[in-house]
Design an enzyme around this catalytic site. Structure first.
Site, PDB file in Angstrom:
ATOM      1  CD  GLN A 288      -2.767  -1.163  -0.126  1.00 54.71           C
ATOM      2  OE1 GLN A 288      -3.507  -0.241  -0.435  1.00 54.71           O
ATOM      3  NE2 GLN A 288      -2.616  -2.244  -0.887  1.00 54.71           N
ATOM      4  CG  HIS A 291      -1.678   2.639  -3.666  1.00 59.42           C
ATOM      5  ND1 HIS A 291      -2.362   2.606  -4.849  1.00 59.42           N
ATOM      6  CD2 HIS A 291      -1.976   1.491  -3.017  1.00 59.42           C
ATOM      7  CE1 HIS A 291      -3.056   1.473  -4.931  1.00 59.42           C
ATOM      8  NE2 HIS A 291      -2.847   0.784  -3.835  1.00 59.42           N
ATOM      9  CD  GLU A 357      -8.339   2.776   1.615  1.00 55.84           C
ATOM     10  OE1 GLU A 357      -8.787   2.868   0.455  1.00 55.84           O
ATOM     11  OE2 GLU A 357      -7.169   3.106   1.907  1.00 55.84           O
ATOM     12  CG  HIS A 358      -7.201  -1.386   2.544  1.00 56.61           C
ATOM     13  ND1 HIS A 358      -6.564  -0.230   2.130  1.00 56.61           N
ATOM     14  CD2 HIS A 358      -8.014  -1.759   1.533  1.00 56.61           C
ATOM     15  CE1 HIS A 358      -6.969   0.080   0.910  1.00 56.61           C
ATOM     16  NE2 HIS A 358      -7.864  -0.823   0.517  1.00 56.61           N
ATOM     17  CG  ASP A 391      -5.733  -3.106  -3.619  1.00 55.07           C
ATOM     18  OD1 ASP A 391      -6.630  -2.495  -3.010  1.00 55.07           O
ATOM     19  OD2 ASP A 391      -4.525  -2.997  -3.325  1.00 55.07           O
ATOM     20  CG  HIS A 450     -49.722  18.366  11.388  1.00 61.01           C
ATOM     21  ND1 HIS A 450     -49.433  19.702  11.310  1.00 61.01           N
ATOM     22  CD2 HIS A 450     -48.645  17.706  10.882  1.00 61.01           C
ATOM     23  CE1 HIS A 450     -48.224  19.856  10.777  1.00 61.01           C
ATOM     24  NE2 HIS A 450     -47.726  18.647  10.509  1.00 61.01           N
TER      25      HIS A 450
END
Length: 461
Positions: A288, A291, A357-358, A391, A450
């Protein structure tokens, strides 16, 4: 990503500086754990917001002229209109490497099976004779899907965006990806091939925050020049991952359009004990980190021995990997490091505070530990479920919330593109049964009209 000029990238560290945060013996609250875990420096978001506001303003006020200037400034590309010609989509698919095509087709097949199973059923609830309340799931009319570019090529993100939208029944789908100077100002051909493979015909060469703004507000047609430029219609929902500028743009247009989540620069957390393989932990952290220099890689462990072994493996493996400079910068940033915890209980609490996230679980009885996690975009269980699987080919979706937002938001899925519409269908007698309650409650709220709207239906005419 295209919104980060090369001149702003900090120097690449000469060696690994994978820092350690020790929370052992500290009885920290949830807020305390959130403050202790590694995060990107707080000034980044504020800096990004100022830039993104300027970009959104340029798109809204100047339309295609604004897009042209942004493409030239950020991507070095001159544009007349950002729409990708249909023949370019077909040519990209025809020229696609057969092995890559086979991989994309398998990824699509698995993603479709999972997405098709996610669609919730419509329900009808009879609350009494003649009293029926229903909930119907209806797709939004139009969506804008963003696929990042820059440091890597992401045809997998085309799949992750498009497949759930198709499964939801969305009829109008537009896709945007940054223009590439090396490919004649079009997005990367593998991106175009993946879009063509999925039947997406409306594709734009627009990058970063300007793509999000274009989808949110649309661009009116322009007939002021020698050529009439067709407009771009706004969408109902914008989805897709990206860097901090993309995530910030999505936050700023939320409310004008729906968004999936703030899927910014990627992050991985691993909860591991002494049974974990240091080599595998390091390999996954590096996977990761490659990236983006701002990617986050965090290890939570109660084993000092494992932490030391992982650090050694990171030095060895990072030196050997293709993008070693990028990896070392990501691993040495304030967003990455080892968090030493007292035991598995504190490790689980720290992971929930981080809301990754992961999140990989590499412990004894990993499935049981995974079942106790409450905040994560996606959880990967055991040695043979790495984030890389998710992924590309797990069938799950890799567009996931980052920066702790997994504590309150979900990853991209079919329901992102659906709305739940409630339908109320009461007969005269069914309404009459509850009319007294309505009158009582409307009186208690000092809203007598109402109640009168109900009693009017039973007043003799």
């Amino acid at each position: 990503m295209s919104l980060t000029p090369d001149s702003t990238v900090p120097p690449i560290p000469a060696a690994l500086n994978f820092r350690t945060v020790d929370v052992r013996g500290r009885h920290l609250s949830l807020a305390g754990l959130r403050a202790a875990v590694p995060r990107a420096q707080s000034g980044t978001v504020a800096d990004a917001e100022d830039k993104v506001l300027d970009i959104i303003s340029a798109v809204r006020t100047r339309g295609f002229a604004g897009l042209r200037d942004l493409a030239l400034s950020f991507d070095g590309v001159e544009q007349t209109h950002p729409r990708v010609p249909a023949e370019a989509l077909r040519a990209a698919l025809a020229d696609l490497d057969p092995a890559v095509r086979a991989a994309l087709e398998e990824s699509i097949r698995r993603a479709r099976r999972f997405a098709d199973a996610q669609r919730p059923a419509n329900i009808d609830v009879e609350l009494g004779e003649g009293a029926v309340v229903s909930q119907n799931w209806v797709p939004v009319a139009r969506v804008g899907l963003y696929v990042p570019g820059g440091l890597a090529v992401y045809p997998s993100s085309v799949i992750m965006n498009v497949v759930p939208a198709l499964a939801a029944g969305v009829e109008s789908i537009a896709l945007a990806s940054p223009p590439q100077k090396n490919f004649g100002g079009l997005p990367h051909p593998t991106i175009l091939a993946a879009a063509c493979l999925l039947g997406i015909e409306e594709v734009y060469a627009i990058g970063g925050a300007q793509a999000i703004a274009t989808f949110a507000y649309g661009i009116p047609a322009d007939s002021s020049g020698p050529d009439s430029l067709p407009g771009i219609e706004p969408v109902d929902v914008v989805t897709g991952p990206g860097n901090i500028f993309v995530a910030t743009a999505k936050r700023l247009v939320k409310g004008v359009v729906g968004i999936d989540s703030e899927a910014g620069t990627t992050e991985i957390a691993i909860l591991a004990d002494s049974t974990a393989s240091a080599a595998l932990v390091a390999a996954d952290l590096i996977s990761q980190a490659e990236h983006d220099p701002k990617a986050a890689s965090v290890l939570f462990t109660d084993s000092e021995t494992l932490a030391a072994d992982v650090r050694g493996e990171l030095e060895r493996q990072a030196a050997a990997t293709k993008h070693s400079g990028r990896v070392l910068e990501a691993l040495s940033g304030p967003q990455s490091g080892v968090v030493l915890v007292e035991d598995l209980e504190q490790g689980i609490a720290a992971c929930d505070a981080y809301a990754a996230e992961h999140l990989e679980i590499m412990t004894a009885d990993a499935a049981r530990v995974a079942s106790r996690i409450r905040s994560a975009g996606a959880i990967f269980v055991g040695d043979y479920s790495p984030v890389s699987l998710g992924d590309y080919c797990a069938g799950s979706n890799h567009v996931l919330p980052t920066s702790g937002t997994a504590a309150f938001s979900s990853g991209l899925n079919v329901t992102t593109f659906l709305r739940a519409i409630q339908v109320v269908n009461y007969s005269r007698s069914a309404l009459e049964q509850v009319s007294g309650h309505i009158v009582s409650l409307s009186g208690a709220e000092d809203l007598p009209a109402h109640g009168e709207a109900v009693t009017a239906r039973f007043t003799a005419r």
